[in-house]
Design a protein around this motif. Structure first.
Motif, short mmCIF file in Angstrom:
data_model
loop_
_atom_site.label_atom_id
_atom_site.label_comp_id
_atom_site.label_asym_id
_atom_site.label_seq_id
_atom_site.Cartn_x
_atom_site.Cartn_y
_atom_site.Cartn_z
N ARG A 54 14.64 -3.10 8.29
CA ARG A 54 13.26 -3.55 8.16
C ARG A 54 12.32 -2.36 8.25
NH1 ARG A 54 9.79 -6.84 11.44
NH2 ARG A 54 11.18 -6.64 13.23
N VAL A 55 11.23 -2.43 7.49
CA VAL A 55 10.26 -1.33 7.45
C VAL A 55 8.84 -1.88 7.65
CG1 VAL A 55 9.25 0.51 6.03
CG2 VAL A 55 11.71 0.03 5.90
N LEU A 56 8.07 -1.17 8.48
CA LEU A 56 6.66 -1.50 8.70
C LEU A 56 5.81 -0.34 8.19
CD1 LEU A 56 6.96 -2.81 12.38
CD2 LEU A 56 6.99 -4.15 10.25
N VAL A 57 4.75 -0.66 7.47
CA VAL A 57 3.90 0.38 6.87
C VAL A 57 2.46 0.19 7.34
CG1 VAL A 57 3.03 1.39 4.72
CG2 VAL A 57 5.35 0.41 4.80
N TRP A 58 1.89 1.25 7.90
CA TRP A 58 0.47 1.21 8.26
C TRP A 58 -0.30 2.20 7.39
CZ3 TRP A 58 -2.81 5.14 9.59
CH2 TRP A 58 -4.10 4.77 10.00
N GLY A 59 -1.46 1.80 6.95
CA GLY A 59 -2.35 2.70 6.23
C GLY A 59 -3.78 2.32 6.50
N ARG A 60 -4.68 3.30 6.35
CA ARG A 60 -6.11 3.00 6.52
C ARG A 60 -6.57 1.95 5.52
NH1 ARG A 60 -8.19 6.72 10.00
NH2 ARG A 60 -7.07 8.69 9.95
N ASP A 61 -5.96 2.02 4.33
CA ASP A 61 -6.31 1.09 3.26
C ASP A 61 -5.22 0.01 3.22
OD1 ASP A 61 -6.36 -0.16 0.71
OD2 ASP A 61 -7.39 1.56 -0.16
N ALA A 62 -5.62 -1.21 3.59
CA ALA A 62 -4.63 -2.29 3.73
C ALA A 62 -3.93 -2.59 2.41
CB ALA A 62 -5.32 -3.54 4.27
N ALA A 63 -4.66 -2.50 1.31
CA ALA A 63 -4.07 -2.80 0.02
C ALA A 63 -2.99 -1.77 -0.33
CB ALA A 63 -5.16 -2.81 -1.07
N LYS A 64 -3.30 -0.51 -0.01
CA LYS A 64 -2.31 0.54 -0.28
C LYS A 64 -1.08 0.36 0.60
CE LYS A 64 -5.30 4.26 -2.01
NZ LYS A 64 -5.96 5.52 -1.64
N ALA A 65 -1.29 -0.06 1.84
CA ALA A 65 -0.16 -0.28 2.75
C ALA A 65 0.74 -1.38 2.20
CB ALA A 65 -0.66 -0.63 4.15
N LYS A 66 0.11 -2.42 1.68
CA LYS A 66 0.88 -3.53 1.09
C LYS A 66 1.69 -3.06 -0.10
CE LYS A 66 -0.75 -8.21 1.74
NZ LYS A 66 -1.81 -9.20 1.45
N ALA A 67 1.04 -2.30 -0.98
CA ALA A 67 1.72 -1.82 -2.18
C ALA A 67 2.87 -0.90 -1.81
CB ALA A 67 0.71 -1.09 -3.08
N ALA B 257 4.55 -0.88 1.02
CA ALA B 257 5.62 -1.68 1.62
C ALA B 257 6.43 -2.38 0.52
CB ALA B 257 5.04 -2.69 2.60
N ALA B 258 5.72 -2.93 -0.45
CA ALA B 258 6.41 -3.64 -1.53
C ALA B 258 7.35 -2.70 -2.29
CB ALA B 258 5.38 -4.24 -2.49
N GLU B 259 6.85 -1.50 -2.52
CA GLU B 259 7.65 -0.52 -3.26
C GLU B 259 8.90 -0.11 -2.47
OE1 GLU B 259 6.72 3.63 -5.04
OE2 GLU B 259 4.92 2.39 -5.30
N ILE B 260 8.71 0.14 -1.18
CA ILE B 260 9.85 0.51 -0.33
C ILE B 260 10.85 -0.64 -0.26
CG2 ILE B 260 10.53 0.93 2.07
CD1 ILE B 260 7.91 2.57 2.38
N GLY B 261 10.33 -1.85 -0.08
CA GLY B 261 11.21 -3.02 0.01
C GLY B 261 12.07 -3.16 -1.24
N GLU B 262 11.42 -2.94 -2.38
CA GLU B 262 12.16 -3.08 -3.63
C GLU B 262 13.19 -1.96 -3.79
OE1 GLU B 262 11.20 -3.69 -8.39
OE2 GLU B 262 9.56 -3.67 -6.91
N SER B 263 12.77 -0.73 -3.46
CA SER B 263 13.69 0.41 -3.61
C SER B 263 14.93 0.22 -2.76
CB SER B 263 13.00 1.71 -3.16
OG SER B 263 11.97 2.05 -4.02
N LEU B 264 14.74 -0.23 -1.53
CA LEU B 264 15.87 -0.28 -0.60
C LEU B 264 16.51 -1.66 -0.53
CD1 LEU B 264 14.46 1.88 2.36
CD2 LEU B 264 16.15 2.54 0.64
N GLY B 265 15.87 -2.67 -1.12
CA GLY B 265 16.40 -4.02 -1.04
C GLY B 265 16.40 -4.57 0.37
N ILE B 266 15.39 -4.22 1.14
CA ILE B 266 15.28 -4.70 2.51
C ILE B 266 13.87 -5.23 2.75
CG2 ILE B 266 17.05 -3.13 3.41
CD1 ILE B 266 14.80 -1.36 4.46
N GLU B 267 13.68 -5.84 3.90
CA GLU B 267 12.36 -6.37 4.25
C GLU B 267 11.41 -5.22 4.56
OE1 GLU B 267 12.48 -8.94 7.69
OE2 GLU B 267 10.28 -8.86 7.86
#
Lengths: 329, 329
Positions: free
Chosen positions: B159-172, B174-184
């Motif tokens: 599992r991976v948690l992503v923090w960023g100043r810009d919430a939209a960028k953090a979401k994007a 996280a989505a990219e990491i999740g897809e790359s690694l096939g994990i949450e």
């Protein structure tokens, strides 16, 4: 986002960029730009490899009025002669000062460094030397020849004296200079006599002991000392710097660390700061030679500003001539 | 005396040199070599251009067991976004450590730096992180993704948690990491909670204020701080470094000048010397993590040793594949 990067070889650069008055003027503009408050030139990156008698330096400078800058890597591997390879090498990377993008790689193997070093000697001679009838040079290597050829562009002297530790090399060097310039040139075994007879003396050795004594200074003498570019090297007796009417550094901070100035500071004969820089003389901010009988000394350690100036000149010539390999990268 | 110089573009390097365990092992060997007494790594050449928010660095290191070395030029021009250009760029010059001859120019525009920086994070995780179920990352840029992908090679967390100043960028991100690694993978707005839930935290921001508080440290936590690479940058509260069971620098002298260590020294919380370096842990000279509940911090400023390691790896792959333009120069 690929963009064009021009790669230019040493052979092409040797054809494109001769040691001429244009190169001297280009390097002079580099000195002038360096003397403005807006130039940025960081300390040299310097790596010594004592086990194999080698050193690697990186120099750079961003100059006002120059859209790009060079970052130069120079190598000195002093056991290369045994391998039949030249000791000096390196390249210059040309980078946009606006975007940081790499614009060119000049694979010059040190040729442009030789050129800009000789050109700097000519800039110094132009602003500091008196009228010259006889020019003397200590050292018999590539820079001995290049410095004399460059100085002759701005002070067309009629006679050259060459001193070297190896008398045969001094003879050969004198013969080569004489032929290149079509003037009288001969080896001189006595350094004191060489200095006494010359109005312009260039020292181009890697000496670690002073080769020019302070007592030898005489009215109407200019010395360009270009050999010392690192700690431990010295060509001029420190007292000479203090005794000269005008001591000029290419960059005071660099000369204090790796030029002739270093030994004079250590000996307590010169302050570490408040010396003239060649750029300020080029722009007229400070006076150069003001009387024929003055004694002047120029301490040349080699600056990133010279590298930026010569690299941009070389690149412009290569672009105009369509020379080089253009790579999308 | 012309010799072959191989020029390799960013596009070719991206194809040839993936972020994989081989790259991690290569960078690990670089750290090991750096920890020997025979490695030579001079201080970074650093040029700031404050008027245009830009910086240019040069790094290099000669390492025992490596026949060549890289001298890397890296550029950061932070107004480039307005021009539609990437901020980071540069190249690596590969030079023979025996003769000084230039062997290759890798026109990577910073790609190999991204790679070796991420790989260094994986080397640190391998030797310092406990078993990891959750990995957290501060920052949403390229290194946020690369660090997590690299760490996953050696600590296959779920599992991976992503923090960023810009919430939209953090979401994007996280989505990219999740897809790359096939994990949450999901964005987390609360940094304290992110650290609390994670066993491995990587900080990848350009922050000038601490983002991780010392009070948040908990047993069984490893932090890799890779954002601070110059004065003024800081990501970890200085007290955290003192409170950790093990603080590890990539290079102590560099971290003392431009890493997290700098602020801790200034605050009087850490000595300037006598810290472990990652290379000494790689070789087994010093212990890494010795118990699951320890708190460890790795301070990554980026070393010339990593550059030499990744550049030689990349060049070997290019030579084997016959990729690049070979120029006689």
């Amino acid at each position: 986002m690929a963009h064009d990067i021009r790669i230019v070889t040493e052979a092409a650069l040797r054809e494109l960029v001769p040691l001429d008055l244009i190169a001297v003027d280009v390097v002079e503009r580099g000195f002038a730009a360096l003397s403005t408050g807006r130039a940025i030139m960081p300390p040299v990156l310097s790596m010594e490899l004592p086990e194999i008698e080698a050193e690697v330096d990186a120099k750079t400078a961003v100059l006002p009025g120059f859209d790009s800058f060079a970052l130069k890597v120079s190598t000195g591997f002093f056991q290369n002669a045994a391998l039949g390879l030249p000791s000096l090498g390196g390249l210059m990377v040309v980078i946009s000062a606006r975007t940081g993008q790499v614009e060119a790689v000049l694979l010059d193997n040190g040729y442009l460094t030789d050129l800009r070093t000789a050109a700097a000697g000519a800039v110094a001679a132009r602003h500091l030397a008196p009228a010259v009838e006889v020019a003397g040079v200590l050292g018999t290597g590539l820079q001995a020849r290049a410095q004399i050829l460059a100085a002759h562009l701005v002070r067309p002297f009629g006679r050259v004296l060459v001193w070297g530790r190896d008398a045969a090399k001094a003879k050969a060097c004198a013969a080569e200079i004489g032929e290149s310039l079509g003037i009288e040139a001969r080896a001189e075994v006595d350094r004191a006599r060489l200095v006494a007879e010359s109005q312009l003396v260039v020292t181009t050795t890697a000496s670690r002991e002073p080769l020019v004594q302070a007592d030898w200074l005489h009215p109407g003498l200019h010395i360009t000392a270009m050999g010392s570019d690192m700690e431990a090297k010295i060509e001029i007796e420190p007292a000479a710097l203090a005794r000269a009417d005008l001591y000029v550094a290419d960059r005071v901070s660099q000369c204090a660390e790796r030029g002739e100035l270093r030994s004079a500071i250590t000996a307590g004969l010169m302050p570490a700061e408040d010396h003239a820089e060649l750029g300020a003389i080029v722009t007229g901010e400070l006076p150069g030679r003001t009387a024929p009988d003055q004694v002047t000394i120029f301490d040349s350690t080699g600056t990133g500003a010279q590298d930026t100036a010569i690299a941009l000149h070389a690149l412009a010539l290569a672009q105009n001539a369509g020379v080089g390999t253009v790579i999308k990268a």
